[in-house]
Write a protein that holds these residues in place. Sequence first.
Motif, PDB file in Angstrom:
ATOM      1  N   PHE A 241      80.602  27.459  19.213  1.00 25.73           N
ATOM      2  CA  PHE A 241      81.217  28.268  18.159  1.00 25.73           C
ATOM      3  C   PHE A 241      81.350  29.720  18.619  1.00 25.73           C
ATOM      4  O   PHE A 241      82.417  30.336  18.487  1.00 25.73           O
ATOM      5  CB  PHE A 241      80.370  28.174  16.888  1.00 25.73           C
ATOM      6  CG  PHE A 241      80.772  29.125  15.801  1.00 25.73           C
ATOM      7  CD1 PHE A 241      81.884  28.866  15.006  1.00 25.73           C
ATOM      8  CD2 PHE A 241      80.035  30.276  15.552  1.00 25.73           C
ATOM      9  CE1 PHE A 241      82.252  29.734  13.987  1.00 25.73           C
ATOM     10  CE2 PHE A 241      80.396  31.153  14.541  1.00 25.73           C
ATOM     11  CZ  PHE A 241      81.504  30.888  13.755  1.00 25.73           C
ATOM     12  N   LEU A 242      80.287  30.280  19.169  1.00 30.21           N
ATOM     13  CA  LEU A 242      80.323  31.670  19.633  1.00 30.21           C
ATOM     14  C   LEU A 242      81.309  31.853  20.781  1.00 30.21           C
ATOM     15  O   LEU A 242      82.036  32.861  20.832  1.00 30.21           O
ATOM     16  CB  LEU A 242      78.924  32.117  20.045  1.00 30.21           C
ATOM     17  CG  LEU A 242      77.950  32.345  18.879  1.00 30.21           C
ATOM     18  CD1 LEU A 242      76.523  32.474  19.382  1.00 30.21           C
ATOM     19  CD2 LEU A 242      78.353  33.579  18.077  1.00 30.21           C
ATOM     20  N   TYR A 260      76.285  38.676  14.370  1.00 30.37           N
ATOM     21  CA  TYR A 260      75.925  37.278  14.130  1.00 30.37           C
ATOM     22  C   TYR A 260      74.533  37.219  13.515  1.00 30.37           C
ATOM     23  O   TYR A 260      73.669  38.056  13.782  1.00 30.37           O
ATOM     24  CB  TYR A 260      75.942  36.521  15.465  1.00 30.37           C
ATOM     25  CG  TYR A 260      75.893  35.016  15.343  1.00 30.37           C
ATOM     26  CD1 TYR A 260      76.944  34.324  14.766  1.00 30.37           C
ATOM     27  CD2 TYR A 260      74.816  34.295  15.841  1.00 30.37           C
ATOM     28  CE1 TYR A 260      76.926  32.942  14.673  1.00 30.37           C
ATOM     29  CE2 TYR A 260      74.786  32.907  15.757  1.00 30.37           C
ATOM     30  CZ  TYR A 260      75.833  32.241  15.174  1.00 30.37           C
ATOM     31  OH  TYR A 260      75.812  30.874  15.077  1.00 30.37           O
ATOM     32  N   PHE A 261      74.276  36.196  12.703  1.00 25.35           N
ATOM     33  CA  PHE A 261      72.959  36.028  12.099  1.00 25.35           C
ATOM     34  C   PHE A 261      72.042  35.268  13.057  1.00 25.35           C
ATOM     35  O   PHE A 261      72.347  34.144  13.412  1.00 25.35           O
ATOM     36  CB  PHE A 261      73.060  35.268  10.779  1.00 25.35           C
ATOM     37  CG  PHE A 261      71.753  35.188  10.063  1.00 25.35           C
ATOM     38  CD1 PHE A 261      71.334  36.219   9.261  1.00 25.35           C
ATOM     39  CD2 PHE A 261      70.921  34.086  10.229  1.00 25.35           C
ATOM     40  CE1 PHE A 261      70.106  36.152   8.613  1.00 25.35           C
ATOM     41  CE2 PHE A 261      69.696  34.015   9.589  1.00 25.35           C
ATOM     42  CZ  PHE A 261      69.290  35.055   8.785  1.00 25.35           C
ATOM     43  N   MET A 262      70.930  35.772  13.405  1.00 26.10           N
ATOM     44  CA  MET A 262      70.479  37.134  13.385  1.00 26.10           C
ATOM     45  C   MET A 262      69.508  37.350  14.531  1.00 26.10           C
ATOM     46  O   MET A 262      69.182  36.410  15.258  1.00 26.10           O
ATOM     47  CB  MET A 262      69.830  37.502  12.041  1.00 26.10           C
ATOM     48  CG  MET A 262      68.523  36.795  11.758  1.00 26.10           C
ATOM     49  SD  MET A 262      67.650  37.395  10.250  1.00 26.10           S
ATOM     50  CE  MET A 262      67.098  39.041  10.728  1.00 26.10           C
ATOM     51  N   LEU A 268      68.976  33.996  17.341  1.00 25.31           N
ATOM     52  CA  LEU A 268      69.444  34.590  18.595  1.00 25.31           C
ATOM     53  C   LEU A 268      68.314  34.776  19.602  1.00 25.31           C
ATOM     54  O   LEU A 268      68.568  34.983  20.784  1.00 25.31           O
ATOM     55  CB  LEU A 268      70.122  35.936  18.327  1.00 25.31           C
ATOM     56  CG  LEU A 268      71.475  35.862  17.611  1.00 25.31           C
ATOM     57  CD1 LEU A 268      71.997  37.257  17.312  1.00 25.31           C
ATOM     58  CD2 LEU A 268      72.496  35.075  18.425  1.00 25.31           C
ATOM     59  N   LEU A 269      67.080  34.697  19.125  1.00 20.53           N
ATOM     60  CA  LEU A 269      65.931  34.898  20.003  1.00 20.53           C
ATOM     61  C   LEU A 269      65.108  33.621  20.145  1.00 20.53           C
ATOM     62  O   LEU A 269      65.113  32.762  19.261  1.00 20.53           O
ATOM     63  CB  LEU A 269      65.032  36.011  19.460  1.00 20.53           C
ATOM     64  CG  LEU A 269      65.672  37.384  19.217  1.00 20.53           C
ATOM     65  CD1 LEU A 269      64.629  38.373  18.731  1.00 20.53           C
ATOM     66  CD2 LEU A 269      66.371  37.893  20.467  1.00 20.53           C
ATOM     67  N   ALA A 280      74.775  33.118  24.545  1.00 18.23           N
ATOM     68  CA  ALA A 280      76.214  32.995  24.306  1.00 18.23           C
ATOM     69  C   ALA A 280      76.754  34.241  23.595  1.00 18.23           C
ATOM     70  O   ALA A 280      77.895  34.646  23.841  1.00 18.23           O
ATOM     71  CB  ALA A 280      76.504  31.750  23.471  1.00 18.23           C
ATOM     72  N   TYR A 281      75.943  34.839  22.732  1.00 18.54           N
ATOM     73  CA  TYR A 281      76.389  35.994  21.968  1.00 18.54           C
ATOM     74  C   TYR A 281      76.656  37.214  22.836  1.00 18.54           C
ATOM     75  O   TYR A 281      77.554  37.999  22.566  1.00 18.54           O
ATOM     76  CB  TYR A 281      75.352  36.316  20.891  1.00 18.54           C
ATOM     77  CG  TYR A 281      75.749  37.396  19.913  1.00 18.54           C
ATOM     78  CD1 TYR A 281      76.906  37.272  19.126  1.00 18.54           C
ATOM     79  CD2 TYR A 281      74.974  38.535  19.746  1.00 18.54           C
ATOM     80  CE1 TYR A 281      77.260  38.252  18.215  1.00 18.54           C
ATOM     81  CE2 TYR A 281      75.314  39.519  18.835  1.00 18.54           C
ATOM     82  CZ  TYR A 281      76.454  39.370  18.075  1.00 18.54           C
ATOM     83  OH  TYR A 281      76.805  40.350  17.169  1.00 18.54           O
ATOM     84  N   ILE A 282      75.850  37.400  23.866  1.00 15.51           N
ATOM     85  CA  ILE A 282      75.979  38.615  24.675  1.00 15.51           C
ATOM     86  C   ILE A 282      76.837  38.425  25.922  1.00 15.51           C
ATOM     87  O   ILE A 282      77.089  39.394  26.658  1.00 15.51           O
ATOM     88  CB  ILE A 282      74.599  39.153  25.103  1.00 15.51           C
ATOM     89  CG1 ILE A 282      73.889  38.154  26.042  1.00 15.51           C
ATOM     90  CG2 ILE A 282      73.761  39.476  23.890  1.00 15.51           C
ATOM     91  CD1 ILE A 282      72.623  38.696  26.654  1.00 15.51           C
ATOM     92  N   GLU A 283      77.278  37.219  26.214  1.00 14.69           N
ATOM     93  CA  GLU A 283      78.067  36.988  27.425  1.00 14.69           C
ATOM     94  C   GLU A 283      79.432  37.660  27.348  1.00 14.69           C
ATOM     95  O   GLU A 283      80.008  37.760  26.279  1.00 14.69           O
ATOM     96  CB  GLU A 283      78.261  35.481  27.651  1.00 14.69           C
ATOM     97  CG  GLU A 283      76.997  34.794  28.088  1.00 14.69           C
ATOM     98  CD  GLU A 283      77.161  33.289  28.258  1.00 14.69           C
ATOM     99  OE1 GLU A 283      78.261  32.784  27.923  1.00 14.69           O
ATOM    100  OE2 GLU A 283      76.227  32.627  28.726  1.00 14.69           O
TER     101      GLU A 283
END
Length: 283
Positions: A241-242, A260-262, A268-269, A280-283
């Motif tokens: 999705f991300l 993004y939550f959260m 995310l952690l 995936a969020y930070i790529e």
Amino acid sequence: MVSFTQLLTAGLLATSTVAIPHGHVHEQTIHLKRTSPKSLLPRENTSKRGAAYNDAATVGSLSSSGTVGWAYDWNMYSNGDLPEGVEFVPMLWGSKMFGEWFVAIETLLASASSASYIMGFNEPDMPEQANMGAGEAAGYYRDYITKFSGQAKLVTPAVTNGVGEGLGLTWMRDFLNQCQDCGISVLAVHWYGESSEDFLKYVDDAVDLANEFNLESTWVTEFALNQDMNAGGASDVSVQFLKDVIPKLDENESVGRYAYFMCKDGFLLSDSGLSISGQAYIE
């Protein structure tokens, strides 16, 4: 969520557990250097990507990539020191915070760290959250937030993607009609649902509404798949999705920022590092 029924099931459960004011608001102390109040312009930051968090110490894992430029915690206090280069954006969550608001925000605006934006109420279209009618919210917005126009750019209350009278973008349109003199620059929305297609369609609808009222940009300050919210964490589905939506958000010039939550273990952690969704969020 694409229907009121869905909102009342998975989506409602998700939003009712995420965006609550911190119970320790009264315990926090502001340690900020005071300077003279000034007119502020938003900081130049090429990253739209943000961190929604409860503890500032958890933001470091995301920000170390250099792709996260701002953060918020549903609060007017930062709850710790954010990493260098990550801008704190304060929020007036709702009526529970009215009593401390003016001292807190005036101190922040006059501080060396300052603030470029002020966010409005959290999900006022939800009884479990800020719980305000559009007209009521417009009045409170003028009383508590509009006076800071010129010192920071102002963001609307953040609504859900609920569908129906008094929900989501319907609530937002009513609010904007009654708050055209409120000095607002940015429209804020949340989304919890089933697919990237539904998400991107909702973002387009929000952008259209912002454009209709001549607002500068649209922020998506919470979003996630219902599947992950119900399961309580990251998944291979959320990774895909991300990968599908982040490039689209970055390419969309009308989307100013998103979070993004959260920034939390299981989402995310993962322990002291990033989960697969975080990667995936930070790529």
